[in-house]
Design a protein around this motif. Structure first.
Motif, PDB file in Angstrom:
ATOM      1  N   ASP A   1      -7.270  18.061   2.089  1.00 26.45           N
ATOM      2  CA  ASP A   1      -6.578  17.025   2.858  1.00 26.45           C
ATOM      3  C   ASP A   1      -7.533  15.857   3.119  1.00 26.45           C
ATOM      4  OD1 ASP A   1      -5.051  15.461   4.504  1.00 26.45           O
ATOM      5  OD2 ASP A   1      -4.773  16.975   6.056  1.00 26.45           O
ATOM      6  N   TYR A   2      -7.319  14.777   2.362  1.00 30.67           N
ATOM      7  CA  TYR A   2      -8.101  13.554   2.517  1.00 30.67           C
ATOM      8  C   TYR A   2      -7.196  12.387   2.900  1.00 30.67           C
ATOM      9  CZ  TYR A   2     -12.227  15.600   0.219  1.00 30.67           C
ATOM     10  OH  TYR A   2     -13.318  16.361  -0.099  1.00 30.67           O
ATOM     11  N   HIS A   3      -6.002  12.660   3.390  1.00 31.33           N
ATOM     12  CA  HIS A   3      -5.056  11.563   3.632  1.00 31.33           C
ATOM     13  C   HIS A   3      -5.567  10.588   4.695  1.00 31.33           C
ATOM     14  CE1 HIS A   3      -3.650  13.793   7.192  1.00 31.33           C
ATOM     15  NE2 HIS A   3      -3.086  12.660   7.580  1.00 31.33           N
ATOM     16  N   GLY A   4      -5.328   9.292   4.412  1.00 28.11           N
ATOM     17  CA  GLY A   4      -5.691   8.237   5.346  1.00 28.11           C
ATOM     18  C   GLY A   4      -7.176   8.005   5.533  1.00 28.11           C
ATOM     19  N   GLN A   5      -8.020   8.503   4.642  1.00 29.92           N
ATOM     20  CA  GLN A   5      -9.463   8.385   4.836  1.00 29.92           C
ATOM     21  C   GLN A   5     -10.062   7.231   4.038  1.00 29.92           C
ATOM     22  OE1 GLN A   5     -11.818  11.939   4.724  1.00 29.92           O
ATOM     23  NE2 GLN A   5     -10.139  13.207   5.473  1.00 29.92           N
ATOM     24  N   ASP A   6     -11.198   6.741   4.496  1.00 33.81           N
ATOM     25  CA  ASP A   6     -11.959   5.716   3.791  1.00 33.81           C
ATOM     26  C   ASP A   6     -12.876   6.434   2.801  1.00 33.81           C
ATOM     27  OD1 ASP A   6     -13.596   3.696   2.854  1.00 33.81           O
ATOM     28  OD2 ASP A   6     -14.131   2.945   4.839  1.00 33.81           O
TER      29      ASP A   6
ATOM     30  N   ASP B   1      -0.930  14.184  -4.055  1.00 38.89           N
ATOM     31  CA  ASP B   1      -0.225  13.075  -3.417  1.00 38.89           C
ATOM     32  C   ASP B   1      -1.194  11.908  -3.258  1.00 38.89           C
ATOM     33  OD1 ASP B   1       1.266  11.294  -1.924  1.00 38.89           O
ATOM     34  OD2 ASP B   1       1.756  12.734  -0.333  1.00 38.89           O
ATOM     35  N   LEU B   2      -0.994  10.880  -4.087  1.00 43.11           N
ATOM     36  CA  LEU B   2      -1.784   9.660  -4.008  1.00 43.11           C
ATOM     37  C   LEU B   2      -0.881   8.479  -3.650  1.00 43.11           C
ATOM     38  CD1 LEU B   2      -3.517  11.525  -6.134  1.00 43.11           C
ATOM     39  CD2 LEU B   2      -4.769   9.418  -6.368  1.00 43.11           C
ATOM     40  N   SER B   3       0.196   8.762  -2.947  1.00 48.55           N
ATOM     41  CA  SER B   3       1.100   7.687  -2.539  1.00 48.55           C
ATOM     42  C   SER B   3       0.397   6.774  -1.543  1.00 48.55           C
ATOM     43  CB  SER B   3       2.379   8.265  -1.923  1.00 48.55           C
ATOM     44  OG  SER B   3       2.091   9.032  -0.772  1.00 48.55           O
ATOM     45  N   ASN B   4       0.678   5.490  -1.666  1.00 51.29           N
ATOM     46  CA  ASN B   4       0.129   4.479  -0.757  1.00 51.29           C
ATOM     47  C   ASN B   4      -1.395   4.418  -0.753  1.00 51.29           C
ATOM     48  OD1 ASN B   4       2.755   3.612   0.396  1.00 51.29           O
ATOM     49  ND2 ASN B   4       2.779   5.748   1.073  1.00 51.29           N
ATOM     50  N   THR B   5      -2.031   4.801  -1.840  1.00 52.76           N
ATOM     51  CA  THR B   5      -3.493   4.749  -1.917  1.00 52.76           C
ATOM     52  C   THR B   5      -3.961   3.439  -2.536  1.00 52.76           C
ATOM     53  OG1 THR B   5      -3.504   5.870  -4.049  1.00 52.76           O
ATOM     54  CG2 THR B   5      -3.844   7.246  -2.118  1.00 52.76           C
ATOM     55  N   ASN B   6      -5.158   3.046  -2.173  1.00 54.69           N
ATOM     56  CA  ASN B   6      -5.813   1.906  -2.789  1.00 54.69           C
ATOM     57  C   ASN B   6      -6.757   2.457  -3.843  1.00 54.69           C
ATOM     58  OD1 ASN B   6      -7.200  -0.398  -3.531  1.00 54.69           O
ATOM     59  ND2 ASN B   6      -8.235  -0.655  -1.571  1.00 54.69           N
ATOM     60  N   LEU B   7      -6.375   2.278  -5.112  1.00 54.19           N
ATOM     61  CA  LEU B   7      -7.195   2.737  -6.227  1.00 54.19           C
ATOM     62  C   LEU B   7      -7.752   1.553  -7.013  1.00 54.19           C
ATOM     63  CD1 LEU B   7      -4.874   5.649  -7.315  1.00 54.19           C
ATOM     64  CD2 LEU B   7      -7.256   5.923  -6.642  1.00 54.19           C
ATOM     65  N   ARG B   8      -7.877   0.390  -6.362  1.00 54.08           N
ATOM     66  CA  ARG B   8      -8.413  -0.791  -7.042  1.00 54.08           C
ATOM     67  C   ARG B   8      -9.813  -0.485  -7.562  1.00 54.08           C
ATOM     68  NH1 ARG B   8      -5.739  -3.605  -2.536  1.00 54.08           N
ATOM     69  NH2 ARG B   8      -4.263  -5.123  -3.371  1.00 54.08           N
TER      70      ARG B   8
ATOM     71  N   GLY C   1       2.440  15.540 -12.562  1.00 53.68           N
ATOM     72  CA  GLY C   1       3.258  15.748 -11.372  1.00 53.68           C
ATOM     73  C   GLY C   1       2.703  15.025 -10.158  1.00 53.68           C
ATOM     74  N   THR C   2       1.817  14.074 -10.383  1.00 53.79           N
ATOM     75  CA  THR C   2       1.141  13.345  -9.304  1.00 53.79           C
ATOM     76  C   THR C   2       2.057  12.266  -8.732  1.00 53.79           C
ATOM     77  OG1 THR C   2      -0.919  13.708 -10.486  1.00 53.79           O
ATOM     78  CG2 THR C   2      -0.960  12.062  -8.742  1.00 53.79           C
ATOM     79  N   ASP C   3       2.019  12.103  -7.418  1.00 50.59           N
ATOM     80  CA  ASP C   3       2.814  11.081  -6.746  1.00 50.59           C
ATOM     81  C   ASP C   3       1.938   9.842  -6.526  1.00 50.59           C
ATOM     82  OD1 ASP C   3       4.437   9.493  -5.181  1.00 50.59           O
ATOM     83  OD2 ASP C   3       4.833  11.030  -3.659  1.00 50.59           O
ATOM     84  N   LEU C   4       2.265   8.759  -7.251  1.00 48.58           N
ATOM     85  CA  LEU C   4       1.554   7.494  -7.128  1.00 48.58           C
ATOM     86  C   LEU C   4       2.462   6.420  -6.529  1.00 48.58           C
ATOM     87  CD1 LEU C   4      -0.259   7.578 -10.585  1.00 48.58           C
ATOM     88  CD2 LEU C   4      -1.387   7.563  -8.363  1.00 48.58           C
ATOM     89  N   THR C   5       3.441   6.824  -5.743  1.00 45.61           N
ATOM     90  CA  THR C   5       4.364   5.881  -5.120  1.00 45.61           C
ATOM     91  C   THR C   5       3.593   4.841  -4.311  1.00 45.61           C
ATOM     92  OG1 THR C   5       6.055   7.595  -4.943  1.00 45.61           O
ATOM     93  CG2 THR C   5       6.335   5.660  -3.552  1.00 45.61           C
ATOM     94  N   ASN C   6       3.848   3.570  -4.602  1.00 42.24           N
ATOM     95  CA  ASN C   6       3.254   2.432  -3.895  1.00 42.24           C
ATOM     96  C   ASN C   6       1.727   2.371  -3.958  1.00 42.24           C
ATOM     97  OD1 ASN C   6       5.820   1.517  -3.152  1.00 42.24           O
ATOM     98  ND2 ASN C   6       5.801   2.750  -1.292  1.00 42.24           N
ATOM     99  N   ALA C   7       1.115   3.072  -4.884  1.00 48.38           N
ATOM    100  CA  ALA C   7      -0.336   2.999  -5.046  1.00 48.38           C
ATOM    101  C   ALA C   7      -0.704   1.680  -5.723  1.00 48.38           C
ATOM    102  CB  ALA C   7      -0.845   4.171  -5.885  1.00 48.38           C
TER     103      ALA C   7
END
Length: 175
Positions: free
Chosen positions: A54-59, A94-101, A112-118
């Motif tokens: 669980d790394y959600h919402g982390q920098d 789950d990589l939804s809403n992530t910043n992968l710039r 099967g990865t979720d990249l919604t709004n990434a």
């Protein structure tokens, strides 16, 4: 002959040489003690098994996840800008809403990865495998992709990214 008891005046009222030297030295000293250091260094979990982590919402900017098994991991809403996920296994993650710039995603497995709004703008993903991914609203601006990956992504592309305002199909160059 009378003796002088005061120092000779300097032309233009200049400060003595020793004072100028002292001030110059003081200004040249590093001021690192005035700048706060970052609280945490970039995470480095290369070659780890982190199933369900669980790394959600982390920098996680600049983090290293090379060859890491992140199956079923929750990275949603995280900042992974400039992170390296080279060869990472992201099956059902789950990589939804992530910043992968500017992230390195080369040789990673997105199954099967979720990249919604990434936002993947300027990420490197040329040899990345995308299978059964969810990319609604994902932004792939300036992401180099192989032809087979591009074809698979265009088949499921839809939506507009809420951060960049770009349509997923447009960022992929789908016809």
């Amino acid at each position: 002959m009378a003796r002088r008891t005061t120092a000779p005046s300097r032309p233009g009222g200049q400060a003595p040489f020793w004072l100028i030297s002292l001030l110059t030295l003081a200004l040249a000293l590093p001021l690192g003690w005035l700048v706060p250091s970052p609280a945490l260094a970039a995470v480095d979990v290369a070659k780890q098994v982190l199933i369900g982590a669980d790394y959600h919402g982390q920098d996680l900017r600049g983090g290293t996840f090379n060859l890491t098994n992140l199956r079923d991991a929750d990275l949603s809403g995280s900042d992974l800008q400039g992170a390296s996920l080279f060869g990472a296994k992201l099956q059902d993650a789950d990589l939804s809403n992530t910043n992968l710039r500017e992230a390195t995603l080369d040789s990673a497995v997105f199954n099967g990865t979720d990249l919604t709004n990434a936002v993947l703008e300027d990420a490197f993903a040329f040899n990345t495998k995308f299978t059964d991914v969810i990319i609604d609203g994902a932004d792939f601006t300036n992401v180099p992709l192989r032809g087979d990956a591009l074809k698979a992504l265009c088949a499921v592309a839809g939506g507009t990214n809420p951060v960049t305002g770009r349509r997923t199909r447009d960022t992929l160059g789908c016809s």
